[in-house]
Structures are given as C-alpha cells and as structure tokens.
Design a protein around this motif. Structure first.
Motif, short mmCIF file in Angstrom:
data_model
loop_
_atom_site.label_atom_id
_atom_site.label_comp_id
_atom_site.label_asym_id
_atom_site.label_seq_id
_atom_site.Cartn_x
_atom_site.Cartn_y
_atom_site.Cartn_z
N ALA A 1 -8.59 5.69 9.42
CA ALA A 1 -8.71 5.93 10.86
C ALA A 1 -10.17 6.07 11.28
N VAL A 2 -10.94 6.84 10.51
CA VAL A 2 -12.33 7.05 10.90
C VAL A 2 -13.20 5.82 10.61
N ALA A 3 -12.68 4.90 9.79
CA ALA A 3 -13.45 3.69 9.48
C ALA A 3 -13.55 2.74 10.66
N GLY A 4 -12.61 2.82 11.59
CA GLY A 4 -12.65 1.96 12.77
C GLY A 4 -12.59 0.49 12.42
N PRO A 5 -13.55 -0.32 12.88
CA PRO A 5 -13.50 -1.76 12.64
C PRO A 5 -13.78 -2.16 11.20
N ALA A 6 -14.14 -1.20 10.36
CA ALA A 6 -14.44 -1.52 8.95
C ALA A 6 -13.25 -1.17 8.05
N ALA A 7 -12.01 -1.36 8.56
CA ALA A 7 -10.82 -0.92 7.83
C ALA A 7 -10.66 -1.63 6.49
N ASP A 8 -10.85 -2.95 6.44
CA ASP A 8 -10.71 -3.66 5.17
C ASP A 8 -11.75 -3.19 4.16
N LYS A 9 -12.97 -3.03 4.65
CA LYS A 9 -14.05 -2.53 3.79
C LYS A 9 -13.72 -1.12 3.29
N ALA A 10 -13.20 -0.28 4.19
CA ALA A 10 -12.86 1.09 3.82
C ALA A 10 -11.75 1.12 2.78
N ALA A 11 -10.75 0.24 2.93
CA ALA A 11 -9.66 0.20 1.96
C ALA A 11 -10.17 -0.22 0.59
N GLY A 12 -11.11 -1.18 0.57
CA GLY A 12 -11.69 -1.59 -0.70
C GLY A 12 -12.47 -0.48 -1.36
N TRP A 13 -13.30 0.21 -0.59
CA TRP A 13 -14.08 1.31 -1.14
C TRP A 13 -13.19 2.46 -1.59
N ALA A 14 -12.04 2.64 -0.91
CA ALA A 14 -11.14 3.74 -1.28
C ALA A 14 -10.66 3.59 -2.71
N SER A 15 -10.54 2.34 -3.17
CA SER A 15 -10.09 2.13 -4.55
C SER A 15 -11.09 2.67 -5.55
N TYR A 16 -12.37 2.72 -5.17
CA TYR A 16 -13.38 3.27 -6.07
C TYR A 16 -13.16 4.76 -6.29
N SER A 17 -12.66 5.45 -5.27
CA SER A 17 -12.37 6.88 -5.45
C SER A 17 -11.28 7.06 -6.49
N MET A 18 -10.28 6.18 -6.45
CA MET A 18 -9.23 6.24 -7.46
C MET A 18 -9.79 5.93 -8.83
N GLY A 19 -10.72 4.97 -8.89
CA GLY A 19 -11.36 4.64 -10.15
C GLY A 19 -12.08 5.83 -10.75
N VAL A 20 -12.77 6.60 -9.90
CA VAL A 20 -13.47 7.79 -10.38
C VAL A 20 -12.47 8.80 -10.93
N GLY A 21 -11.40 9.05 -10.15
CA GLY A 21 -10.40 10.02 -10.59
C GLY A 21 -9.71 9.61 -11.88
N PHE A 22 -9.31 8.34 -11.95
CA PHE A 22 -8.59 7.85 -13.13
C PHE A 22 -9.51 7.69 -14.33
N GLY A 23 -10.80 7.45 -14.09
CA GLY A 23 -11.70 7.16 -15.19
C GLY A 23 -12.28 8.38 -15.87
#
Length: 434
Positions: free
Chosen positions: A355-377
């Motif tokens: 929601a806060v990403a606004g027009p950068a939603a696709d970019k935000a979704a891609g970067w969000a996966s990196y947070s999962m990578g940090v947690g899982f790694g």
C-alpha cells in the motif's frame, strides 16, 4: 468498511498461493527426515533453508522484469511450472548438494508465485486488499495443512516422505486444468483469470497515491496531496516500506524456525515418534488457517498495526504453552495458538508494504521477497547451530526474541504511518473494491 467481492481472479489467486503453501508447510517436517537420511547435523540440514533464501532472492529479482514481459498472470503460471519441476527434482535427488540445489529452484519460482499473487490481489481489491491477502494466505495454510498429515501417514506406512512431492505436482496440474492457462491480454482492471496482465509503467494499484491512497493508520482512504507524505513519487520506496520490509524478515524468521524445527522439539522433548511429530506440525498450519479466515474479517474493520500487535501477543502466548508443556497433547495445543497468532503476521505486513509503495507495487513485491530470503537464510541456520550445541528445545528460546523485535518494529511502523497522514482529515466514504 471497504466492499470486498471475490471474483474468479481472486479465487484463482487463492488456489495458486495454496499450491505454494502445500510445499512450504510440507518442507519443514521433511528437513529432519532428510537430515536422518543424509546423516548430517542440524546446522547442515538447515542449509536447505538457506537454499530457500537464495531462491527467494533470485525469484524477487526475476518477478518484476518477468511480469513486465509476459504479464502478472502468465508470470504466476510460469512460477508454478518451475515449482513443479523443482519439486520433481527434490523428490528424486539423494545427495545433499542435489537436494539443496532443487530447493533453490523451487524457492526461485515459488517467490514469483508469491509476488504475483500479492500484486494481483492488491491491484484487484484496493482498500480491501488486507482482507484479500489474509484470505489468500488462509488458502495457503489450508492446503498446507494437508502436507504434514500426508508426510506423517506416508512415513508411518513405510514409504518415506518422497511421495508427497508427487502429490504437489498433481495438485498443480489439477488447478491448471480447473482454471485453464490460456493467456488473454487485457487491461489490468479487467484481467482474465490466469492470463497475462499488461504491467504499465505506473500500475493502477489502489494504494497510497495522491487522491487514491489508504490511510493505514485509520483503515480508510486518504485524500489530496497529504497522501504523498507516506508514498514517494517517482516509484521510490518510502521509509515506511522498509520498516515493513524488516518486519517481514523478522516474522518470517519466526515462521520458518517453527516449520523446520518444531518436529525435532516434539520428538526430543514431548516424546512423539517421527511420524507423529511430522504430522503434529499441521497444528501450526491449522491454527494459521483458522486465524486467517477470521482475520480476513478483522482486517476489514480494524487498523492493521494494532491488529498485528495483537497477533504477536497471541503468538507469544502460544509459544509459552508449547515450550512449557509437559506432555505432547498440550504442546500441540500451544502450536495451534501459535498458528492463530502467526496467521496475520505476513498478510498484514505485506499489505502495508504494498500500500505504501504506491506506483512502485511490482518493485515493492520483488523487494519483499528479499526480506523472506533474509529470514529463511539466517534464522534457521542460527537455530540449527544452537540446537547442535544445546539441543532444539533450548535453542527455541530464540523465538520470543524474534516476537519482541517484531513488536518493536510494528510500533515504529504505526508511528511512521500516523506521521504521514493528516490528523484532521474528515472521515470519507470507503472506496469499494471490485
């Protein structure tokens, strides 16, 4: 309260995320069994989670360019095809390097599925996106309940864990046949279920954009130029997004540690055998399923951050019951409560982030996966290293620390969202979602 209508695209997105959930929630109980099969330590077995982290990073980097090229719908189906291929390899591989490599492939394509579903539902439902994402993750947990049960039954029957991989491939094929994968290029607002959606330079995501934003501090739309205080112009990701990103990394650490090592604790501390311990992991997923079904309605009525703090409190209570339980059945009750709390961690955090990403939603979704990578790694390897030294039971005390850190981040996120919204903005009529 935002109007929430579930159309065919919504149900398809739920099914697609559920297919990923079947693998994800089956993966945790498999790791201790694979460790026994390969004769490795807990820390070395935890490298399979590092494989998920690496795949998450790769999938996050691939999603946005893939979605721009073929459309979000086709990107999701590509992700599911890759998951099927990776799961097949994982089911037949034996050496440690081969199973880790297969997990990397699965996670790479799985992250494309997760990112695509999140963006599609956010674009489809706007102010009702937190409810849609919560229900999607309920479907993920709902199908995920089956995996530990199938694994436990398969192990008890003497077949081992590998047949569950064939079940995953069969489910993907079944959903593809049920919904069809014929691409139809249409405008984002009228996306064909399962077909590619053209991704414009500024996707029409009803998030925090001037004149059509969501005041996530009050669960209502923002109006006027004040909304730009949260979202950043030019497709940049604002500070509130990065707080939500860090929050997802911490809550992801909670979930993956539970998924990977709960069966070990039940075997070593609660006296369950391997099959029963693997099946008992379904208690967490069952709690998450119920929590997300109920939480979807709460997400339409209550502000995301207080709801998230409440969920973290429930998680802490569930962990306390689980960790202090003197008998197996009470530990399983604690796991159900833990699941109820964990249910809302990711859906609320990702809905705020997009929601806060606004027009950068696709970019935000891609970067969000990196947070999962940090947690899982990091978290599972750290817990595995501790488990090799002090045992999995004591090592699990890392989890209350993660819960406390998540509560601090959620509080900071609430302040950031509140600072970006006008205090005297009148209460408008909520914008309905299609």
């Amino acid at each position: 309260m935002p109007r929430f209508t579930r159309d065919r695209t919504t149900w398809l997105a739920y099914a697609q995320l559920g297919l990923w959930g079947f693998f994800l929630y089956g993966f945790g109980p498999v790791v201790p069994l694979l460790r026994d099969e390969q004769g490795t330590s807990a820390a070395v077995a935890g490298l399979h989670s590092t494989g998920i982290a690496v795949g998450s990073l790769l999938g996050g980097a691939l999603f946005a360019p893939l979605a721009r090229r073929v459309g979000r719908g086709a990107a999701i189906w590509t992700g599911l095809a890759g998951v099927a291929a990776g799961v097949t390899a994982f089911g037949v591989a034996r050496p440690l390097p081969a199973t880790i490599a297969a997990v990397v492939v699965i996670a790479t394509f799985g992250m494309i599925v997760i990112s695509g579903v999140a963006v599609v539902l956010t674009a489809r439902h706007g102010p009702a996106a937190p409810a849609a994402l919560t229900e999607a993750n309920a479907a993920c947990a709902g199908l995920g309940i089956l995996a530990p049960v199938v694994i436990g039954a398969s192990v008890d029957a003497g077949w081992g864990w590998r047949p569950v991989m064939a079940v995953e491939v069969g489910l993907i094929a079944l959903v593809a046949l049920a919904f069809g994968v014929r691409p139809r290029q249409t405008a984002p607002a009228a996306a064909a279920p399962g077909g590619p959606v053209a991704v414009p330079a500024a996707p029409a995501v009803p998030a925090v954009t001037p004149g059509n934003g969501m005041d996530l501090g009050r669960n209502r739309p923002l109006r006027g130029p004040e909304s730009s205080k949260i979202s950043s112009a030019g497709g940049q990701l604002p500070a509130a997004y990065w707080i939500a990103w860090t929050l997802m990394a911490v809550t992801g650490s909670i979930e993956v540690c539970l998924s990977l090592w709960t069966a070990d604790v039940l075997r070593d501390h609660s006296g369950l055998d391997a099959g029963a311990a693997s099946a008992a992991v379904a208690a967490i997923v069952g709690g998450m399923f119920v929590g997300r079904l109920v939480g979807g309605r709460f997400a339409l009525r209550y502000r995301p951050v207080p709801l998230l703090l409440g969920a973290l409190g429930v998680s802490l209570a569930g962990f306390t019951i689980f960790w202090t339980a003197p008998v197996g059945w009470l530990a399983v009750v604690g796991l159900v409560v833990l699941g109820l709390g964990n249910a809302l961690h990711y859906p609320l955090a990702i809905s705020i982030a997009l929601a806060v990403a606004g027009p950068a939603a696709d970019k935000a979704a891609g970067w969000a996966s990196y947070s999962m990578g940090v947690g899982f790694g990091i978290a599972p390897v750290a817990l595995g290293w501790l488990a090799d030294g002090v045992g999995p039971y004591l090592a699990f005390l890392l989890l209350p620390g993660f819960i406390a850190a998540a509560a601090v981040l959620a509080t900071r996120l609430g302040r950031a969202l509140h600072a970006g919204t006008p205090a005297d903005d009148p209460q408008p009529t909520p914008v309905g979602a299609g």
